[in-house]
Design a protein around this motif. Sequence first.
Motif, PDB file in Angstrom:
ATOM      1  N   UNK A 451     -56.628 -83.715  41.073  1.00  0.00           N
ATOM      2  CA  UNK A 451     -56.179 -84.227  39.659  1.00  0.00           C
ATOM      3  C   UNK A 451     -54.565 -84.444  39.141  1.00  0.00           C
ATOM      4  N   UNK A 452     -54.202 -84.793  37.787  1.00  0.00           N
ATOM      5  CA  UNK A 452     -52.505 -85.496  37.358  1.00  0.00           C
ATOM      6  C   UNK A 452     -51.369 -84.969  38.254  1.00  0.00           C
ATOM      7  N   UNK A 453     -50.686 -85.832  38.680  1.00  0.00           N
ATOM      8  CA  UNK A 453     -49.299 -85.312  38.658  1.00  0.00           C
ATOM      9  C   UNK A 453     -48.557 -85.545  37.151  1.00  0.00           C
ATOM     10  N   UNK A 454     -48.071 -83.968  36.841  1.00  0.00           N
ATOM     11  CA  UNK A 454     -47.340 -84.595  35.945  1.00  0.00           C
ATOM     12  C   UNK A 454     -46.236 -83.921  36.173  1.00  0.00           C
ATOM     13  N   UNK A 455     -45.266 -84.716  36.148  1.00  0.00           N
ATOM     14  CA  UNK A 455     -43.589 -84.711  37.260  1.00  0.00           C
ATOM     15  C   UNK A 455     -42.826 -84.436  35.553  1.00  0.00           C
ATOM     16  N   UNK A 456     -42.907 -84.847  34.827  1.00  0.00           N
ATOM     17  CA  UNK A 456     -42.445 -84.584  33.471  1.00  0.00           C
ATOM     18  C   UNK A 456     -43.031 -85.217  32.720  1.00  0.00           C
ATOM     19  N   UNK A 457     -43.444 -84.633  31.216  1.00  0.00           N
ATOM     20  CA  UNK A 457     -44.057 -84.765  30.572  1.00  0.00           C
ATOM     21  C   UNK A 457     -43.462 -85.890  29.214  1.00  0.00           C
ATOM     22  N   UNK A 458     -44.577 -86.561  29.080  1.00  0.00           N
ATOM     23  CA  UNK A 458     -43.813 -87.969  27.830  1.00  0.00           C
ATOM     24  C   UNK A 458     -44.931 -87.097  26.438  1.00  0.00           C
ATOM     25  N   UNK A 459     -44.121 -88.155  25.586  1.00  0.00           N
ATOM     26  CA  UNK A 459     -44.519 -88.494  24.287  1.00  0.00           C
ATOM     27  C   UNK A 459     -46.035 -88.309  24.343  1.00  0.00           C
ATOM     28  N   UNK A 512     -49.656 -76.012  19.770  1.00  0.00           N
ATOM     29  CA  UNK A 512     -51.147 -76.066  20.636  1.00  0.00           C
ATOM     30  C   UNK A 512     -51.029 -77.619  21.251  1.00  0.00           C
ATOM     31  N   UNK A 513     -50.017 -78.203  20.396  1.00  0.00           N
ATOM     32  CA  UNK A 513     -50.028 -79.850  21.405  1.00  0.00           C
ATOM     33  C   UNK A 513     -49.245 -80.423  21.965  1.00  0.00           C
ATOM     34  N   UNK A 514     -48.395 -79.589  22.044  1.00  0.00           N
ATOM     35  CA  UNK A 514     -47.354 -79.247  23.296  1.00  0.00           C
ATOM     36  C   UNK A 514     -46.909 -78.383  23.836  1.00  0.00           C
ATOM     37  N   UNK A 515     -47.562 -77.060  24.564  1.00  0.00           N
ATOM     38  CA  UNK A 515     -48.082 -75.904  25.306  1.00  0.00           C
ATOM     39  C   UNK A 515     -47.888 -76.369  26.397  1.00  0.00           C
ATOM     40  N   UNK A 516     -46.916 -76.125  26.881  1.00  0.00           N
ATOM     41  CA  UNK A 516     -47.090 -76.290  28.318  1.00  0.00           C
ATOM     42  C   UNK A 516     -45.703 -74.783  29.230  1.00  0.00           C
ATOM     43  N   UNK A 522     -44.973 -76.376  42.958  1.00  0.00           N
ATOM     44  CA  UNK A 522     -44.731 -77.758  43.025  1.00  0.00           C
ATOM     45  C   UNK A 522     -44.331 -78.303  42.056  1.00  0.00           C
ATOM     46  N   UNK A 523     -43.549 -77.373  40.627  1.00  0.00           N
ATOM     47  CA  UNK A 523     -42.900 -77.405  39.763  1.00  0.00           C
ATOM     48  C   UNK A 523     -43.193 -78.628  38.606  1.00  0.00           C
ATOM     49  N   UNK A 524     -44.593 -79.162  38.984  1.00  0.00           N
ATOM     50  CA  UNK A 524     -45.123 -79.853  37.899  1.00  0.00           C
ATOM     51  C   UNK A 524     -46.044 -79.257  37.129  1.00  0.00           C
ATOM     52  N   UNK A 525     -45.493 -80.290  35.559  1.00  0.00           N
ATOM     53  CA  UNK A 525     -46.297 -79.371  34.754  1.00  0.00           C
ATOM     54  C   UNK A 525     -47.799 -78.963  33.913  1.00  0.00           C
ATOM     55  N   UNK A 526     -48.358 -77.827  34.116  1.00  0.00           N
ATOM     56  CA  UNK A 526     -49.616 -78.352  33.567  1.00  0.00           C
ATOM     57  C   UNK A 526     -49.708 -77.962  31.597  1.00  0.00           C
ATOM     58  N   UNK A 527     -50.726 -77.512  30.983  1.00  0.00           N
ATOM     59  CA  UNK A 527     -51.309 -77.000  30.204  1.00  0.00           C
ATOM     60  C   UNK A 527     -53.007 -77.201  29.729  1.00  0.00           C
ATOM     61  N   UNK A 528     -53.115 -77.679  28.609  1.00  0.00           N
ATOM     62  CA  UNK A 528     -54.049 -78.283  27.890  1.00  0.00           C
ATOM     63  C   UNK A 528     -54.800 -76.430  27.563  1.00  0.00           C
ATOM     64  N   UNK A 529     -54.426 -75.071  27.906  1.00  0.00           N
ATOM     65  CA  UNK A 529     -55.143 -74.198  27.482  1.00  0.00           C
ATOM     66  C   UNK A 529     -55.494 -73.673  26.139  1.00  0.00           C
ATOM     67  N   UNK A 530     -54.460 -74.237  25.046  1.00  0.00           N
ATOM     68  CA  UNK A 530     -54.415 -74.003  24.390  1.00  0.00           C
ATOM     69  C   UNK A 530     -54.992 -75.234  23.301  1.00  0.00           C
ATOM     70  N   UNK A 621     -38.041 -79.531  16.622  1.00  0.00           N
ATOM     71  CA  UNK A 621     -36.333 -79.234  17.490  1.00  0.00           C
ATOM     72  C   UNK A 621     -37.126 -77.687  17.316  1.00  0.00           C
ATOM     73  N   UNK A 622     -37.590 -77.386  17.028  1.00  0.00           N
ATOM     74  CA  UNK A 622     -38.310 -75.736  16.680  1.00  0.00           C
ATOM     75  C   UNK A 622     -39.499 -75.679  17.687  1.00  0.00           C
ATOM     76  N   UNK A 623     -39.840 -76.266  17.789  1.00  0.00           N
ATOM     77  CA  UNK A 623     -41.342 -76.259  19.192  1.00  0.00           C
ATOM     78  C   UNK A 623     -40.964 -75.721  20.030  1.00  0.00           C
ATOM     79  N   UNK A 624     -40.194 -76.146  20.688  1.00  0.00           N
ATOM     80  CA  UNK A 624     -39.446 -75.956  22.508  1.00  0.00           C
ATOM     81  C   UNK A 624     -38.604 -75.213  22.438  1.00  0.00           C
ATOM     82  N   UNK A 625     -38.460 -74.253  22.815  1.00  0.00           N
ATOM     83  CA  UNK A 625     -37.403 -73.491  23.634  1.00  0.00           C
ATOM     84  C   UNK A 625     -37.674 -73.333  25.232  1.00  0.00           C
ATOM     85  N   UNK A 626     -36.368 -73.581  25.616  1.00  0.00           N
ATOM     86  CA  UNK A 626     -36.136 -73.750  27.026  1.00  0.00           C
ATOM     87  C   UNK A 626     -36.445 -72.825  27.759  1.00  0.00           C
ATOM     88  N   UNK A 627     -36.971 -72.977  28.590  1.00  0.00           N
ATOM     89  CA  UNK A 627     -37.860 -71.547  29.514  1.00  0.00           C
ATOM     90  C   UNK A 627     -38.774 -71.490  28.995  1.00  0.00           C
TER      91      UNK A 627
END
Length: 630
Positions: A451-459, A512-516, A522-530, A621-627
């Motif tokens: 499985x991929x290690x996505x520590x920090x999501x990129x573009x 749908x594209x940015x959800x995570x 481990x603090x790594x990022x996951x997503x893809x359900x949407x 800027x309105x797609x992601x809200x901290x936390x």
Amino acid sequence: MSSFCRTNSNSFDDAFFTDLDIDFRKHWIGPVPVPVFLEEIMGVPESRVVTEQASSAFQKLNERCQKYGDMLDTLFPALEKSFGTHFDFVKTGDQERLVTFVPTISVFSAESATHVPPLTSLGSLPNYSQPFSRIHLPVEVGSGQLDPFDDPDENIEGNLKSHRFLSPQAHIRGRIIYLFDQMFNQRARTHAFLIYLNHQSVRFFRADRSGVLVSRAWDFRGDPSPLAEFFARFSMLDSSGRGIDMTVMLPENVLDGCIFQLPGTDARVVRAQKRVSRRKGLFGCQRVVLEAENLDSTGRYLLRDGWKELGEDSEFAENAEDMLSVMKRLHDSGVPHISNGLAGGFVQGHRTIAQDYYNAPWRAGKCAVPVGFTHYRYLEVLPGQPIDAFSDAVELLKVLGCVLEAIDQAWQKCRIFHSDISTFNIFIDNNGEGVLSGWEFFRSVPLFETPGRIAFPSDSWLFMSHTYLRGLRGLTVHDDGESVFWVFLFLGASYLCPDNWDYDESRWFFQILVRCYENPQNGWFRGGESKLNYLCSSIKGPKITFNSEPLDQLASGLRSMFMRIVYDNAVVKNKSEWPVLPPETIPTMRDMFYETAVELKQSLADVPRKRSESLFNEISDDLWHPGETY
């Protein structure tokens, strides 16, 4: 989240900085014992004479300062007296914070030019001149005894991971992150140092692309020698040791663009002229793509600069076959529609170290498992215009068809797949055909059970396959095909959808594209359900429509094809067999794009570009809200 959070604001209040802390809360590694930080992490011998002189000058800090101004009035003369020959100390926090947020004290090299224009944006003058490109060390002074961390008792033995290392002072950590972010984004750096003082204690910080090392708090009133020793050692570091990337030179005129030196035997230098994509955030691969030219203004190139993840074997990235060799092999094998590599490689000595301290016995609190990175820089022939410069639907479909052909042929002929399909890696050449660029993250072996290690999501997160984001397996060539599908929908929604698509509809789709979410283990990022739910038609929301029957049929057909694949995978128990994709999937997609383009052209029903600017950029800027957890 480092890639999606906002580090720009018109209001630098505690709420803004608290939001930043939420995004980066799992990337602090500490408390590093002060001797370890000074001797090992700084990596230079102590100058005993300078330290003793400085300690003497700092003795006045033992006096009790009742006010914030008293603290500065006492600290500032001590710094100037002890290290004035090495540095210029400027009180930037008093007046400049009325306009933007800068350190309380900015430390500049005394050897630097008296004025070097900051480079906040390649190719354009900044709205407000900031000196972050020249700062060697920010010193942030807090009020009272507020401390952003809570150190465990030094006498405690055993596992400290259950100790809560983060204090309630989230806004202070946010201020530190913001200063580091500006340091990295206004000048090319491998790492950076920072000092935080309150009225009682001092902490030292070192940030790189893997995380931030935090020293244990030290009572500098009782013993000012560690603070003096830090500056003594820092004065002995050259610019590279202080974190400045000396392979990148700032221009005398901000309009001229930075000058980059390429690694490797070629070692040519080029001048960057225009951003194709830009770095976002502080941590991770932080790729930037730039248009470049020779110093005599001849030649047109594409410069790729970023950080590549190290494998579990720390030598993996450097020893792996590099991008230039792969691109040559692809060209020699007759793979069409790929860019031409010219020079570059890994930049010697540019590697992160924060990850090396994750298992240190002194580390306390919860922390994401850090991933190491090494610096690369490549130069390619400029393939043409970025894909988001397409003029109409016919051109877009033709370009994506070419990309699918490149993906298919690279795998069939060389057993190589791209693994990083995104809008920043696809270009339109002078003939209106697609060119697949950016092969620095190529793979030659499918990692089915890794499985991929996505520590920090990129573009590229927006375009990654749902299976990889969900952590079900590693990348395969078939993920490149799904990524092209998401690129098509993204560009269609950004530029081709009718004007009556309102704000809520577009925000619904782009989410749908940015959800995570963060994996708590481990603090790594996951997503893809949407994305999975969208493919299976189990997510409710507006329908993407182009007001064009051929385009709507293409989008529906591709969605149905991936839905069938999802259902086929649902009955497979052995992950090593994932995904069950017919071998003709990618060629079939290519034909669908080409055939739709021909149909639109022959029926004179082409869909023109509706917007000059991306709808995604307008609302990002309105797609992601901290936390926020999706």
